[in-house]
Design a protein around this motif. Sequence first.
Motif, mmCIF file in Angstrom:
data_model
loop_
_atom_site.group_PDB
_atom_site.id
_atom_site.type_symbol
_atom_site.label_atom_id
_atom_site.label_comp_id
_atom_site.label_asym_id
_atom_site.label_seq_id
_atom_site.Cartn_x
_atom_site.Cartn_y
_atom_site.Cartn_z
ATOM 1 N N GLN A 1 47.255 34.153 -3.155
ATOM 2 C CA GLN A 1 46.791 32.894 -3.722
ATOM 3 C C GLN A 1 45.268 32.778 -3.689
ATOM 4 O O GLN A 1 44.686 31.964 -4.398
ATOM 5 N N ALA B 1 51.468 35.824 3.106
ATOM 6 C CA ALA B 1 51.895 35.547 1.734
ATOM 7 C C ALA B 1 50.847 34.753 0.967
ATOM 8 O O ALA B 1 50.821 34.775 -0.270
ATOM 9 N N ASN B 2 49.951 34.070 1.666
ATOM 10 C CA ASN B 2 48.922 33.265 1.002
ATOM 11 C C ASN B 2 47.768 34.101 0.466
ATOM 12 O O ASN B 2 46.941 33.596 -0.297
ATOM 13 N N SER C 1 62.218 38.457 10.410
ATOM 14 C CA SER C 1 61.144 39.235 9.787
ATOM 15 C C SER C 1 60.763 40.430 10.642
ATOM 16 O O SER C 1 60.449 41.511 10.122
ATOM 17 N N PRO D 1 49.438 32.561 6.904
ATOM 18 C CA PRO D 1 50.515 33.375 6.313
ATOM 19 C C PRO D 1 49.952 34.483 5.417
ATOM 20 O O PRO D 1 49.110 34.231 4.562
ATOM 21 N N GLU E 1 60.693 42.670 -0.134
ATOM 22 C CA GLU E 1 60.117 41.768 -1.116
ATOM 23 C C GLU E 1 59.201 40.782 -0.400
ATOM 24 O O GLU E 1 59.470 40.390 0.747
ATOM 25 N N PRO E 2 58.106 40.359 -1.054
ATOM 26 C CA PRO E 2 57.178 39.423 -0.396
ATOM 27 C C PRO E 2 57.860 38.154 0.105
ATOM 28 O O PRO E 2 57.479 37.617 1.151
ATOM 29 N N ASP E 3 58.879 37.683 -0.615
ATOM 30 C CA ASP E 3 59.549 36.451 -0.194
ATOM 31 C C ASP E 3 60.274 36.607 1.137
ATOM 32 O O ASP E 3 60.620 35.613 1.785
ATOM 33 N N ASN E 4 60.519 37.859 1.542
ATOM 34 C CA ASN E 4 61.239 38.081 2.799
ATOM 35 C C ASN E 4 60.372 37.798 4.015
ATOM 36 O O ASN E 4 60.870 37.726 5.133
ATOM 37 N N PHE E 5 59.051 37.652 3.812
ATOM 38 C CA PHE E 5 58.153 37.568 4.958
ATOM 39 C C PHE E 5 57.201 36.380 4.853
ATOM 40 O O PHE E 5 56.030 36.465 5.219
ATOM 41 N N VAL E 6 57.716 35.270 4.371
ATOM 42 C CA VAL E 6 56.858 34.092 4.215
ATOM 43 C C VAL E 6 56.396 33.564 5.563
ATOM 44 O O VAL E 6 55.407 32.829 5.639
ATOM 45 N N ASP E 7 57.083 33.929 6.650
ATOM 46 C CA ASP E 7 56.708 33.397 7.959
ATOM 47 C C ASP E 7 55.829 34.368 8.758
ATOM 48 O O ASP E 7 55.466 34.082 9.887
#
Length: 398
Positions: free
Chosen positions: A360, A356-357, A253, A354, A266-272
Motif C-alpha cells: 500500500q 501486508a501494508n 501464520s 503489518p 498467498e499474501p492474504d494468508n499472512f495479514v497478521d
Amino acid sequence: MRIMAMVEKIGYALFGGMAMWAMVGTAQAQVTVYLEDDVKVTFSSGSFDNRNLNGEIQDVAIFIDDHRLLTADEVEVDSSGQPGTPDHVIKLLRMKNVYFDDLPLSIKTMFIQDMAPGVFSDLSNHSAHMSAITDSSKFTLTGMAYSAHGMSMTIDSITSMPFTFGALANGDPFLRKLGSKVENMILTPLQNRGVFAQFIAATGEQNLTLNMTQTQVNEIRNGVISTDITLNTTMKGIGNLDAQLGMQMSVDSYDKLFISDAYDLEPDNFVDVALDDMSVMFTDYGAVNAALQVSALEQNVDYNVARDQTIKMMQSALSSFLPNSARDLTPPLDRFIRDSGQLRLSAVPDRPFPFANIMQYMFAPDAAIKDLNLKLVHLPHDNDNNAETLQKAKAVVR
C-alpha cells in the motif's frame, strides 16, 4: 519443481528404499538396485540389516532417468523406527566425498543426527515429522567447494545450532530456537577482470572471506508468536554486517511460514504477520574505499571525483524517491561515504507494522518511513566500540 522432485527422490533413495538393499547382503561386485522406475542406486560393497536398515555401503552412485546425479565414496546409516512412518528416525547418516554431476559442487562430509527422513524427502508435510526432531538433532556439511562463472567458493563448514523445543497449547511441537553457523566461506575471483575481481583487489585481500551466524528465537506471548531473527556476518577486508528482525504473528501464520508446505502461499494468508522492530548495522573496514576505487577506475577519474559523484547521485536519487525523508537520510550517508565508520538503519514502529501494508506504500514511500519510524545514523570508527554487539533496535536508535 524438477529440482524439488529430484530432492524428494534422493531422500527416498537414501532413506526409504534401503530395505531393498538388505537382500543383497555383503556385496563384492557392483550392485544395482532400482528403487523406482526412474531411480537407480549402485554400490560396490557393503551390507544392511533389513530389520532396522543399519549398515554401510561404499562407492555409491544415484541415478535418475539413467542420468547420474551424484556419487559418494561412502554412505553410513543408523536408523530406528518403521521406514515410511513418522517414527522412522535417522539416528546417524554420514556421507563422504559427495560429488554432483550437474553442478560444479563437492562436499567432503555430510552428517545428520537424530532427524526424521521425512524432513528432507517429504517436503510437503514437515509438521508430521516435527516430533522426530529433538534437541539432539543436528546437521553438518564440511569441505564444500564450488567453482563457476569466474569465481570459486569454498566453505569449511555449515553447522546447525542446537534446537530448542516447546509445545503449543494443543500439544503440537513448537520450535523455540534454531540457527546455523557458516565458517570460512571464501570467494575467490578466477580472473583479474570484472567488477568483483576489481573490488576484491581494491580491498587488498586475495579473496573475500565471510563468517556468518544466523539464529531465530520464537516465543509465545499472550497467544501471539514473537520471532527474532539475528544475523552476524564478518567479511575480512570489507566490514561487519549485523542485522536483527523482530516479527509477530498468529500460531496459524507461524505454521504456514515455518512448518508446513510453503509453495502455495498467498499474501492474504499472512495479514497478521507484522514487523515489531528492525536494525541493520554495517561497520566499514574497507568496502567503501574499495567501491570508490572501482568507480574511479571505471570512469577514469580521480578518487575524490568518483566519491563526490557518488554522493551527488545518491542525493539526487533519494530526493526524487523520498522528497520528504531525503533531508534526514542524506547527511548520514554523506558522512559514511566520506569518513567510513558505521551506518545503522533502524525501524521501530509505534505499533506492529503489518507486512501486508508494504504494497500500500509503494506510491507513498515517505509515509512508510514515517509509520515505520525509520532512522539512519552514522557513527565514526572511534565511537563504534559496541558495533560487534547487536541489540534489539528498540533499545538503540529512536
